[in-house]
Design an enzyme around this catalytic site. Structure first.
Site, PDB file in Angstrom:
ATOM      1  N   LEU A  17       0.593  -1.332   0.065  1.00  0.00           N
ATOM      2  CA  LEU A  17      -0.064   0.048   0.110  1.00  0.00           C
ATOM      3  C   LEU A  17       0.786   1.259   0.094  1.00  0.00           C
ATOM      4  O   LEU A  17       0.403   2.573  -0.235  1.00  0.00           O
ATOM      5  CB  LEU A  17      -0.940   0.098   1.137  1.00  0.00           C
ATOM      6  CG  LEU A  17      -2.100  -0.819   1.161  1.00  0.00           C
ATOM      7  CD1 LEU A  17      -2.882  -0.804   2.490  1.00  0.00           C
ATOM      8  CD2 LEU A  17      -2.947  -0.701  -0.061  1.00  0.00           C
ATOM      9  N   ARG A  18       2.159   1.193   0.277  1.00  0.00           N
ATOM     10  CA  ARG A  18       2.998   2.320   0.315  1.00  0.00           C
ATOM     11  C   ARG A  18       2.542   3.416   1.514  1.00  0.00           C
ATOM     12  O   ARG A  18       2.032   2.665   2.356  1.00  0.00           O
ATOM     13  CB  ARG A  18       3.211   3.067  -0.886  1.00  0.00           C
ATOM     14  CG  ARG A  18       3.328   2.269  -2.251  1.00  0.00           C
ATOM     15  CD  ARG A  18       4.655   1.424  -2.310  1.00  0.00           C
ATOM     16  NE  ARG A  18       4.773   0.599  -3.343  1.00  0.00           N
ATOM     17  CZ  ARG A  18       5.665  -0.587  -3.670  1.00  0.00           C
ATOM     18  NH1 ARG A  18       6.234  -1.051  -2.646  1.00  0.00           N
ATOM     19  NH2 ARG A  18       5.795  -0.672  -4.764  1.00  0.00           N
ATOM     20  N   ASN A  42       7.568  -3.196   3.395  1.00  0.00           N
ATOM     21  CA  ASN A  42       8.763  -2.635   2.934  1.00  0.00           C
ATOM     22  C   ASN A  42       8.736  -1.487   2.282  1.00  0.00           C
ATOM     23  O   ASN A  42       8.834  -0.673   1.382  1.00  0.00           O
ATOM     24  CB  ASN A  42       9.322  -3.480   1.653  1.00  0.00           C
ATOM     25  CG  ASN A  42       8.065  -3.364   0.472  1.00  0.00           C
ATOM     26  OD1 ASN A  42       7.158  -3.187   0.715  1.00  0.00           O
ATOM     27  ND2 ASN A  42       8.759  -3.779  -0.693  1.00  0.00           N
ATOM     28  N   HIS A 175       4.246 -15.157  -3.689  1.00  0.00           N
ATOM     29  CA  HIS A 175       4.159 -15.000  -5.223  1.00  0.00           C
ATOM     30  C   HIS A 175       4.960 -16.118  -5.771  1.00  0.00           C
ATOM     31  O   HIS A 175       6.060 -15.559  -6.849  1.00  0.00           O
ATOM     32  CB  HIS A 175       4.706 -13.681  -5.459  1.00  0.00           C
ATOM     33  CG  HIS A 175       5.664 -13.120  -4.742  1.00  0.00           C
ATOM     34  ND1 HIS A 175       7.121 -13.559  -4.478  1.00  0.00           N
ATOM     35  CD2 HIS A 175       5.976 -11.912  -4.134  1.00  0.00           C
ATOM     36  CE1 HIS A 175       7.709 -12.835  -3.880  1.00  0.00           C
ATOM     37  NE2 HIS A 175       7.274 -11.837  -3.631  1.00  0.00           N
ATOM     38  N   LEU A 220       9.078  -8.796  -9.619  1.00  0.00           N
ATOM     39  CA  LEU A 220       9.621  -9.762  -8.821  1.00  0.00           C
ATOM     40  C   LEU A 220       9.123 -10.711  -7.957  1.00  0.00           C
ATOM     41  O   LEU A 220       8.207  -9.892  -7.154  1.00  0.00           O
ATOM     42  CB  LEU A 220      11.075  -9.090  -8.042  1.00  0.00           C
ATOM     43  CG  LEU A 220      12.163  -8.305  -9.184  1.00  0.00           C
ATOM     44  CD1 LEU A 220      13.096  -7.738  -8.281  1.00  0.00           C
ATOM     45  CD2 LEU A 220      12.949  -9.519  -9.720  1.00  0.00           C
ATOM     46  N   ASP A 248       0.295  -9.102  -4.588  1.00  0.00           N
ATOM     47  CA  ASP A 248       1.529  -8.473  -4.849  1.00  0.00           C
ATOM     48  C   ASP A 248       1.448  -7.022  -5.615  1.00  0.00           C
ATOM     49  O   ASP A 248       2.179  -6.783  -6.116  1.00  0.00           O
ATOM     50  CB  ASP A 248       2.739  -9.296  -5.306  1.00  0.00           C
ATOM     51  CG  ASP A 248       3.983  -8.833  -5.067  1.00  0.00           C
ATOM     52  OD1 ASP A 248       4.197  -7.842  -4.216  1.00  0.00           O
ATOM     53  OD2 ASP A 248       5.083  -9.368  -5.660  1.00  0.00           O
ATOM     54  N   HIS A 252       4.155   1.468  -8.319  1.00  0.00           N
ATOM     55  CA  HIS A 252       5.152   2.534  -8.701  1.00  0.00           C
ATOM     56  C   HIS A 252       4.579   3.436  -9.674  1.00  0.00           C
ATOM     57  O   HIS A 252       3.774   3.264 -10.466  1.00  0.00           O
ATOM     58  CB  HIS A 252       6.279   1.741  -9.477  1.00  0.00           C
ATOM     59  CG  HIS A 252       6.989   0.826  -8.374  1.00  0.00           C
ATOM     60  ND1 HIS A 252       8.062   1.252  -7.430  1.00  0.00           N
ATOM     61  CD2 HIS A 252       6.824  -0.556  -8.377  1.00  0.00           C
ATOM     62  CE1 HIS A 252       8.247   0.170  -6.899  1.00  0.00           C
ATOM     63  NE2 HIS A 252       7.630  -0.865  -7.455  1.00  0.00           N
ATOM     64  N   ALA A 264      10.616  -2.763  -9.972  1.00  0.00           N
ATOM     65  CA  ALA A 264       9.696  -4.064 -10.186  1.00  0.00           C
ATOM     66  C   ALA A 264       8.298  -3.943  -9.544  1.00  0.00           C
ATOM     67  O   ALA A 264       8.243  -3.500  -8.299  1.00  0.00           O
ATOM     68  CB  ALA A 264      10.414  -5.107  -9.509  1.00  0.00           C
TER      69      ALA A 264
HETATM   70  O1  DOR Z   1       7.414  -6.963  -8.172  1.00  0.00           O
HETATM   71  C1  DOR Z   1       7.635  -6.661  -6.978  1.00  0.00           C
HETATM   72  N1  DOR Z   1       7.142  -5.264  -6.277  1.00  0.00           N
HETATM   73  N2  DOR Z   1       8.130  -7.604  -6.029  1.00  0.00           N
HETATM   74  C2  DOR Z   1       8.431  -7.243  -4.835  1.00  0.00           C
HETATM   75  O2  DOR Z   1       8.725  -8.258  -4.324  1.00  0.00           O
HETATM   76  C3  DOR Z   1       8.400  -6.184  -4.196  1.00  0.00           C
HETATM   77  C4  DOR Z   1       7.219  -5.302  -4.721  1.00  0.00           C
HETATM   78  C5  DOR Z   1       7.419  -3.855  -4.562  1.00  0.00           C
HETATM   79  O3  DOR Z   1       7.642  -3.299  -3.236  1.00  0.00           O
HETATM   80  O4  DOR Z   1       7.467  -3.182  -5.340  1.00  0.00           O
HETATM   81 ZN    ZN Z   2       5.527  -8.111  -2.581  1.00  0.00          ZN
END
Ligand code: DOR
Ligand code: ZN
Length: 346
Positions: A17-18, A42, A175, A220, A248, A252, A264
């Site tokens: 969700l950022r 993250n 994933h 990813l 997932d 971005h 990614a």
């Molecule tokens: O594609 C991805 N984006 N894989 C991940 O593991 C992290 C995620 C992201 O936080 O953008």
């Molecule tokens: Zn993820």
């Protein structure tokens, strides 16, 4: 005759969700169809303590528009300094539902991840004792391992040894992208589950690379060859309760995706349920969509399934916006590459 399918309201067992302006813009996209989601930690800096998870949960709830219901299920980012007592307390209070293991450098904002797995042994043992699941980004980061082999090598070199050394540890392989991941889950007991994303059921590596590079399909773990996509489809639609939905969905902004060094992530929150209905229909498995999206995940996490429902209706064509505008710039919505026919109503 109109075809409809009513299922329990789904949950997303892996969601980004950022924070800030992006959180505000993308949260309604998930809350429109989903009741709950496992929220990835993250951020920059990552969510590593119970106190940080509580504060992040408050920011998510504050960003939820009036009249929308949504429950964020919080996770902590496992580092080599994670304190087993903090983890146990955050779990006991009901706040934290899982820990997330990123091998250092594996993906977006994973620099604080784990390099020396012996250092996290006390935390893993505590988690096994209290039944708290470990969500795993299953890729090795060794430079000599080809990016398309990183999941299979992770299973052999890291995941299997960790699980053997920590009996009772409950693990979600996040994933999964390969038949190796599917086979590993199937050959183990109910302590091991796996999430599968919407996009990995739809794209293979050709979609990213043939006819010009498609940055919005780059994520990813990266999508693999077609045989792996078919293995994921078979697993997701099999009815095996160890496989469940984790989108997932990873926003971005377009400048960060459409770049010489693009980020990614595929942003699928907006149209995931329509995409999945299409996939399950194609596989002749519409009767198994509820299990994958709304029953198997809660069962693994030992939570009740949702009482509310959504209804999917098959019609001529459903369209979604190409992009979601955020205060930081536009985020492109995943393009499945085929028309969608299933609309979603609450
Ligand atoms: O594609 C991805 N984006 N894989 C991940 O593991 C992290 C995620 C992201 O936080 O953008
Ligand atoms: Zn993820």
């Amino acid at each position: 005759m109109t075809q409809t399918l009513t299922i329990r309201r789904p949950d997303d067992w892996h969601l980004h969700l950022r924070d800030g302006a992006v959180l505000e813009a993308v949260l309604p996209e998930t809350a429109r169809h989903f009741a709950r989601a496992i929220i990835m930690p993250n951020l920059v800096p990552p969510v590593v303590t119970g106190a940080q998870a509580a504060a992040y949960r408050d920011r998510i709830l504050a960003a939820l528009p009036e009249g929308m219901a949504f429950e964020p299920l919080m996770t902590l980012y496992l580092t080599e300094d994670t304190d087993p007592a903090d983890v146990a307390a955050a779990h006991a209070s009901g706040l934290v539902k899982a820990l997330k293991l990123y091998p250092a450098g594996a993906t977006t904002n994973s620099a604080s991840g784990v390099t020396d797995f012996d250092k996290v042994r006390p935390v893993l043992e505590k988690m096994a004792e209290i039944g708290l699941p470990l969500c795993v980004h299953g890729e090795v980061t060794d430079h000599d391992i080809d990016i398309f082999d990183r999941e299979a090598v992770f299973i052999d070199r890291v995941l299997d040894p960790i699980r053997r050394a920590t009996p009772g540890l409950r693990v979600v392989m996040e994933h999964i992208t390969t038949s190796d991941g599917v086979d590993y889950v199937k050959s183990n007991n109910a302590d091991l589950g796996a999430t599968i994303t919407t996009h990995h059921l739809i794209i293979n590596r050709n979609h990213i690379l043939v006819g010009g590079i498609k940055p919005h399909y780059y994520c990813l773990p990266v999508a693999k060859r077609e045989s792996h996509r078919l293995a994921l489809r078979a697993a997701a639609t099999s009815g095996d309760a160890r496989f469940f939905l984790g989108t997932d969905s990873a926003p971005h902004t377009d400048p960060n995706k459409e770049s010489a060094c693009g980020c990614a992530g595929c942003f699928t929150a907006t149209n995931t349920m329509s995409c999945l209905a299409e996939v399950f229909e194609e596989e002749g498995a519409l009767d198994r969509l509820e299990g994958f999206a709304a029953l198997n995940g809660p069962a693994f996490y030992r939570l009740p399934a949702n009482e509310a429902t959504i209804t999917l209706t098959r019609g001529d064509a459903v369209t979604y916006p190409d992009k979601i505008e955020t205060g930081d710039g536009p985020v492109t919505v995943f393009d499945p590459g085929f028309p969608l026919h299933w609309s979603v109503s609450a």
